[in-house]
Every structure is written in C-alpha cells, then in structure tokens.
Motif scaffolding. Structure first.
Motif, PDB file in Angstrom:
ATOM      1  N   MET A  68      -2.562 -34.892  48.244  1.00 25.43           N
ATOM      2  CA  MET A  68      -1.184 -34.788  48.705  1.00 25.43           C
ATOM      3  C   MET A  68      -0.285 -35.762  47.941  1.00 25.43           C
ATOM      4  O   MET A  68      -0.646 -36.930  47.752  1.00 25.43           O
ATOM      5  N   PHE A  69       0.873 -35.242  47.556  1.00 28.62           N
ATOM      6  CA  PHE A  69       1.899 -36.039  46.886  1.00 28.62           C
ATOM      7  C   PHE A  69       3.179 -35.951  47.704  1.00 28.62           C
ATOM      8  O   PHE A  69       3.510 -34.890  48.216  1.00 28.62           O
ATOM      9  N   GLU A  70       3.883 -37.064  47.818  1.00 31.56           N
ATOM     10  CA  GLU A  70       5.193 -37.059  48.451  1.00 31.56           C
ATOM     11  C   GLU A  70       6.170 -37.717  47.490  1.00 31.56           C
ATOM     12  O   GLU A  70       5.885 -38.801  46.960  1.00 31.56           O
ATOM     13  N   HIS A  71       7.287 -37.035  47.250  1.00 32.74           N
ATOM     14  CA  HIS A  71       8.291 -37.509  46.289  1.00 32.74           C
ATOM     15  C   HIS A  71       7.634 -37.879  44.960  1.00 32.74           C
ATOM     16  O   HIS A  71       7.973 -38.895  44.343  1.00 32.74           O
ATOM     17  N   ARG A  76      -2.316 -39.270  49.602  1.00 28.13           N
ATOM     18  CA  ARG A  76      -3.386 -38.941  50.554  1.00 28.13           C
ATOM     19  C   ARG A  76      -4.294 -37.867  49.968  1.00 28.13           C
ATOM     20  O   ARG A  76      -3.886 -37.092  49.129  1.00 28.13           O
ATOM     21  N   TYR A  77      -5.544 -37.838  50.434  1.00 26.38           N
ATOM     22  CA  TYR A  77      -6.415 -36.694  50.168  1.00 26.38           C
ATOM     23  C   TYR A  77      -7.098 -36.285  51.464  1.00 26.38           C
ATOM     24  O   TYR A  77      -7.391 -37.114  52.320  1.00 26.38           O
ATOM     25  N   ASP A  78      -7.295 -34.973  51.624  1.00 25.67           N
ATOM     26  CA  ASP A  78      -7.870 -34.388  52.836  1.00 25.67           C
ATOM     27  C   ASP A  78      -9.151 -33.655  52.485  1.00 25.67           C
ATOM     28  O   ASP A  78      -9.207 -32.954  51.465  1.00 25.67           O
ATOM     29  N   GLN A 151       2.279 -41.213  55.666  1.00 21.04           N
ATOM     30  CA  GLN A 151       1.748 -39.876  55.388  1.00 21.04           C
ATOM     31  C   GLN A 151       0.356 -39.648  55.979  1.00 21.04           C
ATOM     32  O   GLN A 151       0.031 -38.556  56.404  1.00 21.04           O
ATOM     33  N   ILE A 152      -0.453 -40.673  56.039  1.00 23.45           N
ATOM     34  CA  ILE A 152      -1.811 -40.511  56.572  1.00 23.45           C
ATOM     35  C   ILE A 152      -1.773 -40.093  58.042  1.00 23.45           C
ATOM     36  O   ILE A 152      -2.647 -39.374  58.518  1.00 23.45           O
TER      37      ILE A 152
END
Length: 159
Positions: A68-71, A76-78, A151-152
């Motif tokens: 996951m990327f934000e801006h 994060r990774y899921d 984010q997490i």
C-alpha cells in the motif's frame, strides 16, 4: 519471472519486517521502492492519490498480498496467505494462543470493526511500526498487515 528477478528476490534476507518488506522500506516513493524490489510488480502508484496498491505478479488476488502507498509513499503491506511469515513468526492459520505465545505482553487485543467474535491483535515495535493480525470467528489468524500509523489502523485498506 526472469532468473535475475528470482535472484534479486532470493537476496532479500528477511522479507517481512517491521520496517518494510525485503529491502523496501516504509516511506520510500514508488521509484525507490521499485529499485529496492528489483522485480516486476502489477499496478501503479498515483503520487497524489490517497491510496494505491502494488502486487507481486505471482499473487492471484490483492487479498493474497499487496503493498500500500499513500500520497506516493510506501506505508503498509497486507498478507492473506499462510505462505508468508510475519515479523516475529506469526502467520495465517495460527490460533490466538499461538500468537500470544510468540508476541507476549506487547500484544493488544481489540474488537473487530465489522465482525462480532473476531479480533485484531496489534503489536507495536516501539519505533512507530505496527503489526496487526486479524482473526476469524474460530480464533484463527485470517490476515495480517505491517505498516505505519495511521494507515496501519485503517481496517478497510484502499477503498
């Protein structure tokens, strides 16, 4: 996957960690992430977007594994498959008791946002990074994720 990509992935010593995945670290932009990853990825990152996902090409669904990327930054990774091992040894399929035995006193148990009789098991590394296991109604880990706040703690991922 090419032989060079396989070699690059095998060279990443500890894949899942509290600070990132392999040689990719939280906070990296897409270019730095791709340079650290050194293998193909599905998807693209919107540097101005609230949330973007990249996926390894061999994973069939985003529910299996995603970055996951934000801006434009890796946050994060899921993981939703038992093939991956979380920092500290936890994985999909383990019981709450097994997770407690691995992570001890640092484990925080929280109710699931949407499902009764399901839980979040949250472990902070003391440096700002967090690991969260999600359990199902049988008390088994169904998914886990690692990342940085806030984010997490977003149960919905990228919506």
């Amino acid at each position: 996957m090419t032989a060079a990509e396989v070699k690059a992935l095998q060279a990443q010593d500890a894949l899942g960690s509290y600070t990132g995945y392999g040689t990719a670290r939280f906070g990296m932009d897409e270019d730095a992430f791709r340079a650290a990853w050194r293998a193909d990825l599905k998807g693209a990152v919107d540097p101005a977007g609230d949330c973007s996902l990249l996926q390894r090409p061999w994973d069939n669904a985003l529910a299996d594994f995603d970055f996951m990327f934000e801006h434009g930054r890796f946050v994060r990774y899921d993981v939703g498959t038992p093939r991956e091992i979380a920092p500290g040894g936890g994985k999909v399929g383990m019981s709450v008791a097994q997770i407690r035995a691995l992570y001890g006193r640092g484990l925080q148990v929280l109710p699931h946002k949407y499902q009764q009789n399901e839980q979040y098991l949250r472990i902070a590394d003391g440096k700002g990074d967090v690991l969260i296991f999600e359990t199902d109604t049988a008390g088994k880990v169904s998914r886990w994720r690692v990342g940085v706040p806030p984010q997490i703690d977003n149960e919905d991922g990228c919506l």
